[in-house]
Design an enzyme around this catalytic site. Structure first.
Site, PDB file in Angstrom:
ATOM      1  N   LYS A   9      -5.961  -8.401   8.617  1.00 18.96           N
ATOM      2  CA  LYS A   9      -6.021  -8.014   7.208  1.00 18.96           C
ATOM      3  C   LYS A   9      -6.255  -9.234   6.294  1.00 18.96           C
ATOM      4  O   LYS A   9      -6.095 -10.383   6.729  1.00 18.96           O
ATOM      5  CB  LYS A   9      -4.739  -7.275   6.834  1.00 18.96           C
ATOM      6  CG  LYS A   9      -4.581  -5.919   7.558  1.00 18.96           C
ATOM      7  CD  LYS A   9      -3.351  -5.165   7.058  1.00 18.96           C
ATOM      8  CE  LYS A   9      -3.214  -3.813   7.741  1.00 18.96           C
ATOM      9  NZ  LYS A   9      -2.056  -3.033   7.224  1.00 18.96           N
ATOM     10  N   TYR A  49      -8.241   4.786   5.428  1.00 18.08           N
ATOM     11  CA  TYR A  49      -6.824   5.129   5.289  1.00 18.08           C
ATOM     12  C   TYR A  49      -6.628   6.513   4.660  1.00 18.08           C
ATOM     13  O   TYR A  49      -5.567   6.793   4.102  1.00 18.08           O
ATOM     14  CB  TYR A  49      -6.097   4.063   4.477  1.00 18.08           C
ATOM     15  CG  TYR A  49      -5.651   2.856   5.294  1.00 18.08           C
ATOM     16  CD1 TYR A  49      -4.764   3.002   6.361  1.00 18.08           C
ATOM     17  CD2 TYR A  49      -6.099   1.573   5.003  1.00 18.08           C
ATOM     18  CE1 TYR A  49      -4.348   1.906   7.106  1.00 18.08           C
ATOM     19  CE2 TYR A  49      -5.683   0.468   5.744  1.00 18.08           C
ATOM     20  CZ  TYR A  49      -4.805   0.645   6.796  1.00 18.08           C
ATOM     21  OH  TYR A  49      -4.386  -0.439   7.537  1.00 18.08           O
ATOM     22  N   ASN A 112       0.735  -7.133   5.645  1.00 21.08           N
ATOM     23  CA  ASN A 112       1.379  -7.212   6.963  1.00 21.08           C
ATOM     24  C   ASN A 112       0.436  -7.619   8.097  1.00 21.08           C
ATOM     25  O   ASN A 112       0.618  -7.237   9.245  1.00 21.08           O
ATOM     26  CB  ASN A 112       2.160  -5.927   7.274  1.00 21.08           C
ATOM     27  CG  ASN A 112       1.277  -4.689   7.351  1.00 21.08           C
ATOM     28  OD1 ASN A 112       0.078  -4.780   7.178  1.00 21.08           O
ATOM     29  ND2 ASN A 112       1.884  -3.551   7.619  1.00 21.08           N
ATOM     30  N   HIS A 115      -3.737  -4.492  11.406  1.00 16.87           N
ATOM     31  CA  HIS A 115      -3.729  -3.044  11.637  1.00 16.87           C
ATOM     32  C   HIS A 115      -4.009  -2.815  13.108  1.00 16.87           C
ATOM     33  O   HIS A 115      -4.771  -3.548  13.714  1.00 16.87           O
ATOM     34  CB  HIS A 115      -4.837  -2.341  10.824  1.00 16.87           C
ATOM     35  CG  HIS A 115      -5.154  -0.964  11.354  1.00 16.87           C
ATOM     36  ND1 HIS A 115      -4.413   0.132  11.018  1.00 16.87           N
ATOM     37  CD2 HIS A 115      -6.088  -0.536  12.243  1.00 16.87           C
ATOM     38  CE1 HIS A 115      -4.894   1.193  11.667  1.00 16.87           C
ATOM     39  NE2 HIS A 115      -5.914   0.809  12.414  1.00 16.87           N
ATOM     40  N   GLU A 126     -11.547   5.315  14.844  1.00 13.33           N
ATOM     41  CA  GLU A 126     -11.600   4.057  14.088  1.00 13.33           C
ATOM     42  C   GLU A 126     -12.677   3.118  14.633  1.00 13.33           C
ATOM     43  O   GLU A 126     -13.349   2.421  13.866  1.00 13.33           O
ATOM     44  CB  GLU A 126     -10.224   3.381  14.103  1.00 13.33           C
ATOM     45  CG  GLU A 126      -9.192   4.193  13.321  1.00 13.33           C
ATOM     46  CD  GLU A 126      -7.795   3.602  13.355  1.00 13.33           C
ATOM     47  OE1 GLU A 126      -6.883   4.209  12.748  1.00 13.33           O
ATOM     48  OE2 GLU A 126      -7.592   2.539  13.980  1.00 13.33           O
TER      49      GLU A 126
HETATM   50  P1  ATP Z   1      -1.502   0.057  10.029  1.00 10.22           P
HETATM   51  O1  ATP Z   1      -1.987   1.486   9.945  1.00 10.22           O
HETATM   52  O2  ATP Z   1      -1.996  -0.800   8.904  1.00 10.22           O
HETATM   53  O3  ATP Z   1      -1.730  -0.519  11.378  1.00 10.22           O
HETATM   54  P2  ATP Z   1       1.118   0.976  10.560  1.00 10.22           P
HETATM   55  O4  ATP Z   1       0.445   1.950  11.486  1.00 10.22           O
HETATM   56  O5  ATP Z   1       2.177   0.100  11.135  1.00 10.22           O
HETATM   57  O6  ATP Z   1       0.075   0.045   9.875  1.00 10.22           O
HETATM   58  P3  ATP Z   1       1.195   3.078   8.622  1.00 10.22           P
HETATM   59  O7  ATP Z   1       2.359   3.997   8.505  1.00 10.22           O
HETATM   60  O8  ATP Z   1      -0.056   3.592   9.275  1.00 10.22           O
HETATM   61  O9  ATP Z   1       1.707   1.752   9.330  1.00 10.22           O
HETATM   62  O10 ATP Z   1       0.857   2.569   7.158  1.00 10.22           O
HETATM   63  C1  ATP Z   1      -0.392   1.961   6.852  1.00 10.22           C
HETATM   64  C2  ATP Z   1      -0.157   0.783   5.956  1.00 10.22           C
HETATM   65  O11 ATP Z   1       0.366   1.254   4.713  1.00 10.22           O
HETATM   66  C3  ATP Z   1       0.880  -0.213   6.488  1.00 10.22           C
HETATM   67  O12 ATP Z   1       0.300  -1.211   7.286  1.00 10.22           O
HETATM   68  C4  ATP Z   1       1.471  -0.781   5.224  1.00 10.22           C
HETATM   69  O13 ATP Z   1       0.734  -1.883   4.756  1.00 10.22           O
HETATM   70  C5  ATP Z   1       1.349   0.362   4.228  1.00 10.22           C
HETATM   71  N1  ATP Z   1       2.631   1.042   4.126  1.00 10.22           N
HETATM   72  C6  ATP Z   1       3.183   1.894   5.007  1.00 10.22           C
HETATM   73  N2  ATP Z   1       4.376   2.346   4.580  1.00 10.22           N
HETATM   74  C7  ATP Z   1       4.590   1.758   3.387  1.00 10.22           C
HETATM   75  C8  ATP Z   1       5.630   1.802   2.431  1.00 10.22           C
HETATM   76  N3  ATP Z   1       6.717   2.551   2.615  1.00 10.22           N
HETATM   77  N4  ATP Z   1       5.494   1.060   1.302  1.00 10.22           N
HETATM   78  C9  ATP Z   1       4.400   0.306   1.100  1.00 10.22           C
HETATM   79  N5  ATP Z   1       3.374   0.215   1.972  1.00 10.22           N
HETATM   80  C10 ATP Z   1       3.463   0.920   3.095  1.00 10.22           C
HETATM   81 MG    MG Z   2      -1.175   3.179  10.906  1.00  9.98          MG
END
Ligand code: ATP
Ligand code: MG
Length: 137
Positions: A9, A49, A112, A115, A126
């Protein structure tokens, strides 16, 4: 052999830790089958997303993902989807296990670092979103 999609990211690209993150994958049996550095458009990020579009953090997430270039990769290996998720650590870096990519390189739940696809089915979708067949080898 599984394939999964990984994105380094904008926060991690800005920090200059692309190489360190790729080393985690290669040192743990994940081969780079495809890779490119790109800037996502607003539409790309919204589409990628889309599953989160009703969530309160959707706009912040999309804005973050277009805030700078990203590196997208296809990782290949045995159990690649789960292996990549394990190497990444928890979504919130404060909860991520020591030694994971997010524990070591991420600052916040928004920024974070990486992804990773969360299932084999989503990995296929994806990968097709970012890569043409001839780019994966
Ligand atoms: P990614 O899809 O980016 O790999 P992930 O699968 O661990 O991450 P997801 O639940 O798919 O997490 O959420 C997608 C992204 O949205 C996360 O990477 C994070 O940056 C953001 N996100 C998720 N939950 C929250 C939250 N409660 N508050 C703020 N941002 C969030
Ligand atoms: Mg995810």
């Amino acid at each position: 052999m599984e394939q999964t999609l990984s994105i380094i990211k904008p926060d991690a690209v800005k920090k200059g830790v692309i190489g360190k993150i790729i080393d985690r994958f290669e040192s743990n049996g994940l081969r780079i089958a495809a890779m490119k550095k790109i800037s996502l458009s607003l539409q790309d990020a919204q589409q990628f997303y889309a599953i989160h579009r009703e969530r309160p953090f959707f706009n912040d997430l999309v804005q973050f993902m277009i805030s700078g270039p990203v590196v997208v990769m296809v990782l290949e290996g045995e159990g690649a989807v789960a292996k990549n998720r394990a190497l990444m650590g928890a979504t919130n870096p404060k909860e991520a296990e020591k030694g994971t990519i997010r524990a070591d390189f991420a600052d916040s739940i928004d920024a974070n670092a990486v992804h990773g696809s969360d299932s084999l089915e989503n990995a296929r979708i994806e990968i097709d979103f970012f890569f043409a067949k001839r780019e994966i080898c």
